[in-house]
Write a protein that holds these residues in place. Structure first.
Motif, short mmCIF file in Angstrom:
data_model
loop_
_atom_site.label_atom_id
_atom_site.label_comp_id
_atom_site.label_asym_id
_atom_site.label_seq_id
_atom_site.Cartn_x
_atom_site.Cartn_y
_atom_site.Cartn_z
N THR A 188 -9.59 5.68 -5.88
CA THR A 188 -8.69 4.59 -5.47
C THR A 188 -7.63 5.10 -4.51
OG1 THR A 188 -9.04 3.51 -7.61
CG2 THR A 188 -7.15 2.78 -6.31
N LEU A 189 -7.13 6.31 -4.74
CA LEU A 189 -6.13 6.88 -3.83
C LEU A 189 -6.71 7.06 -2.43
CD1 LEU A 189 -3.39 8.12 -3.21
CD2 LEU A 189 -4.26 10.31 -4.10
N LEU A 190 -7.94 7.53 -2.33
CA LEU A 190 -8.58 7.67 -1.02
C LEU A 190 -8.68 6.31 -0.33
CD1 LEU A 190 -11.48 10.22 -1.64
CD2 LEU A 190 -9.43 10.55 -0.24
N GLN A 191 -9.07 5.30 -1.09
CA GLN A 191 -9.19 3.96 -0.52
C GLN A 191 -7.84 3.44 -0.03
OE1 GLN A 191 -10.91 1.11 -3.18
NE2 GLN A 191 -10.61 -0.62 -1.78
N VAL A 192 -6.81 3.67 -0.83
CA VAL A 192 -5.48 3.20 -0.44
C VAL A 192 -4.98 3.95 0.79
CG1 VAL A 192 -3.05 3.21 -1.16
CG2 VAL A 192 -4.81 2.34 -2.70
N ARG A 193 -5.23 5.24 0.87
CA ARG A 193 -4.83 6.00 2.05
C ARG A 193 -5.50 5.46 3.31
NH1 ARG A 193 -6.14 12.02 1.44
NH2 ARG A 193 -5.16 12.03 3.51
N SER A 194 -6.79 5.15 3.21
CA SER A 194 -7.50 4.58 4.34
C SER A 194 -6.98 3.18 4.66
CB SER A 194 -9.00 4.53 4.03
OG SER A 194 -9.72 3.88 5.05
N ASP A 195 -6.75 2.38 3.63
CA ASP A 195 -6.24 1.02 3.85
C ASP A 195 -4.85 1.03 4.47
OD1 ASP A 195 -8.56 -0.04 2.86
OD2 ASP A 195 -7.74 -0.56 0.88
N LEU A 237 0.82 -1.21 0.00
CA LEU A 237 0.00 0.00 0.00
C LEU A 237 0.85 1.26 0.00
CD1 LEU A 237 -2.76 -1.20 2.48
CD2 LEU A 237 -3.10 -0.62 0.07
N ASP A 238 2.01 1.22 0.66
CA ASP A 238 2.92 2.36 0.60
C ASP A 238 3.35 2.63 -0.84
OD1 ASP A 238 2.74 2.72 3.29
OD2 ASP A 238 4.70 1.86 3.78
N ALA A 239 3.68 1.55 -1.56
CA ALA A 239 4.09 1.70 -2.95
C ALA A 239 2.93 2.19 -3.82
CB ALA A 239 4.62 0.37 -3.49
N ARG A 240 1.72 1.64 -3.60
CA ARG A 240 0.56 2.07 -4.37
C ARG A 240 0.23 3.53 -4.11
NH1 ARG A 240 -4.59 -1.38 -3.79
NH2 ARG A 240 -5.16 -0.02 -5.53
#
Length: 485
Positions: A440-447, A392-395
């Motif tokens: 998707t960026l919002l989802q990744v930040r939350s994840d 997730l850090d990379a994404r």
């Protein structure tokens, strides 16, 4: 009053008592943590380091809640600890274990009772006898049956306290993850609303171009269809926002009204998380240590069942005094002292005692298998959380760059459409690509935040400064003093 006579019962009872106490069997010690790991997980070979790429071998830390630097989140966790129903049930299970501990431990001490009697001329048996007696009964735990039962209850109490502590840590992590999810849902709804507004402007642009004769009906229809799709997406985001808030409110013990306030942005969150070493995990996780104590409890219960097949020795004693208002009691010591020894040996019970041993042995095997299952799952939890954090850090970095590139592409596509060098389809596709990347960026930040919480929990880290296992075991000390009941 006469002094109590020293009789052969007292002498023989005292000799037998001393001999029994001297020869009392010591309890078998439960297996060590290393022995448990070897026996329950024979096919697991612990690596020196975590296999997930980039894991920080530094010592795992506690107090992870402070790493998010969010006073609102701190307050919500405290509220959940006070009002969450699962935690109340876990606390009740600990209270039950304390009661069982008291019941089992009471047999280690002499049982003292008082017996009183008064018979009048007009009631009772009409004898007029009245008296008072003090009776003492104590089983000599020669074979360790009573001590094994008390040790099993102590271990069960410790496991219940550890399970309650793990539930406490889990609730704190669930509140944090629900908080991040509710914040993300708010941001997703705001993003959907902005995208709808952008789509409405594109629809107006298509309408203006059609009105001045440089557009066509096809572009107008595409713009209207895209607007409807995005409005539907905004409605879905609103439903998701309400559901996320209700899930958070249920954790807090509130009515699920979807009215909890959430911040306007997600926190940055902590940096790299020290993961420690795999070998240290089994002693840090409260659920693993709880399973370890259940193995000990099952072992002690097996020893108790084995000792039940052997004879039991019980000392009895008492002193009583009797008088009568109607009769003269002749030549009678008053008070009367008595003492004796009872030996009870099971001869034939239809196989009941052996079946008890077999039952407890099977339960011990089950507890051992459960320990292996929980231990293996603990290792998997850490490896999965580490992998998720790094991915997730990379994404996150990739998507942040993707948003910038898509925003530039939308600007170019809009300019091309305005001058007539491109059609509406290309512009709409680019807008949808931007919306998808932002969402998707919002989802990744939350994840990313949620997976960091998962990693803290998987490592056995406590949300506050006190280590979870130490806190639970400190509260679950074996009871050593008898209670008056």
């Amino acid at each position: 009053m006469r002094s109590p006579p020293v009789t052969w019962q007292w002498r023989s009872g005292a000799v037998l008592c001393v001999g029994a106490l001297v020869s009392a069997c010591a309890l078998k010690a439960p297996p060590t943590r290393e022995e448990l790991a070897t026996t329950s997980m024979p096919n697991v070979r612990l690596p020196a380091q975590w296999t997930a790429t980039g894991a920080d071998p530094g010592t795992a830390i506690d107090g992870w809640l402070a790493a998010f630097a969010d006073p609102q989140l701190d307050a919500l966790v405290r509220e959940a600890l006070a009002y969450n129903y699962d935690l109340q049930a876990a606390a009740a299970r600990v209270e039950q274990a304390v009661a069982y501990q008291g019941i089992a431990g009471s047999a280690l001490y002499p049982q003292v009772n008082v017996l009183g009697r008064k018979g009048g001329q007009m009631g009772g048996d009409g004898s007029g006898l009245q008296g008072l007696g003090l009776l003492v009964n104590w089983e000599l735990d020669v074979w360790g049956r009573v001590r094994a039962g008390a040790a099993a209850a102590d271990a069960q109490y410790a496991s219940a306290a550890l399970d309650a502590e793990f539930a406490r840590q889990s609730i704190a992590s669930q509140v944090a993850k629900s908080w991040f999810l509710a914040t993300e849902a708010r941001l997703q709804k705001e993003l959907a609303d902005r995208t709808v507004a952008d789509s409405q402007r594109l629809s107006s642009l298509a309408s203006d171009r059609l009105r001045v004769g440089i557009g066509d009906e096809y572009d107008m229809a595409l713009a209207q269809a895209n607007l409807s799709t995005l409005k539907d997406a905004a409605q879905k985001m609103e439903l998701a926002r309400q559901q996320a808030l209700r899930a958070l409110e249920v954790l807090l013990g509130r009515y699920p009204a979807a009215q909890a306030g959430v911040p306007s942005d997600l926190p940055r969150g902590p940096g790299p998380i020290p993961a420690g070493l795999p070998a240290a995990l089994l002693e840090r996780r409260p659920d693993v240590v709880a399973a370890e104590r259940r193995v000990a409890a099952a072992m002690y219960a097996t020893e108790q069942a084995k000792a039940a097949r052997l004879p039991s020795i019980r000392l009895t004693g008492g002193v009583n005094t009797v008088s009568s208002e109607l009769f003269v009691l002749k030549e009678r010591d008053n008070p009367v002292w008595s003492g004796g020894v009872t030996l009870l040996a099971p001869i034939f019970l239809g196989g009941q005692l052996q079946a008890q041993v077999e039952l407890r042995t099977a339960e011990q095997k089950q507890a051992l298998a459960n320990y292996g299952q929980i231990g293996a799952r603990a290792f998997s939890d850490v490896e999965n959380a580490l992998s998720a954090v790094f991915a997730l850090d990379a994404r996150d970095q990739i998507l942040r760059q993707g948003v910038l590139e898509n925003e530039r592409a939308v600007e170019l596509a809009t300019s091309r459409y305005k001058v007539g060098s491109s059609d509406m389809r290309a512009l709409l596709q680019q807008n949808l690509a931007l919306y998808a990347t932002q969402s998707t960026l919002l989802q990744v930040r939350s994840d990313r935040l949620a997976q960091r919480v998962n990693l803290y929990l998987a490592l056995g880290g406590s949300f506050d400064a006190q280590p979870a296992v130490a806190a639970a075991l400190a509260a679950a000390q074996p009871a050593t003093q008898p209670a008056a009941r």
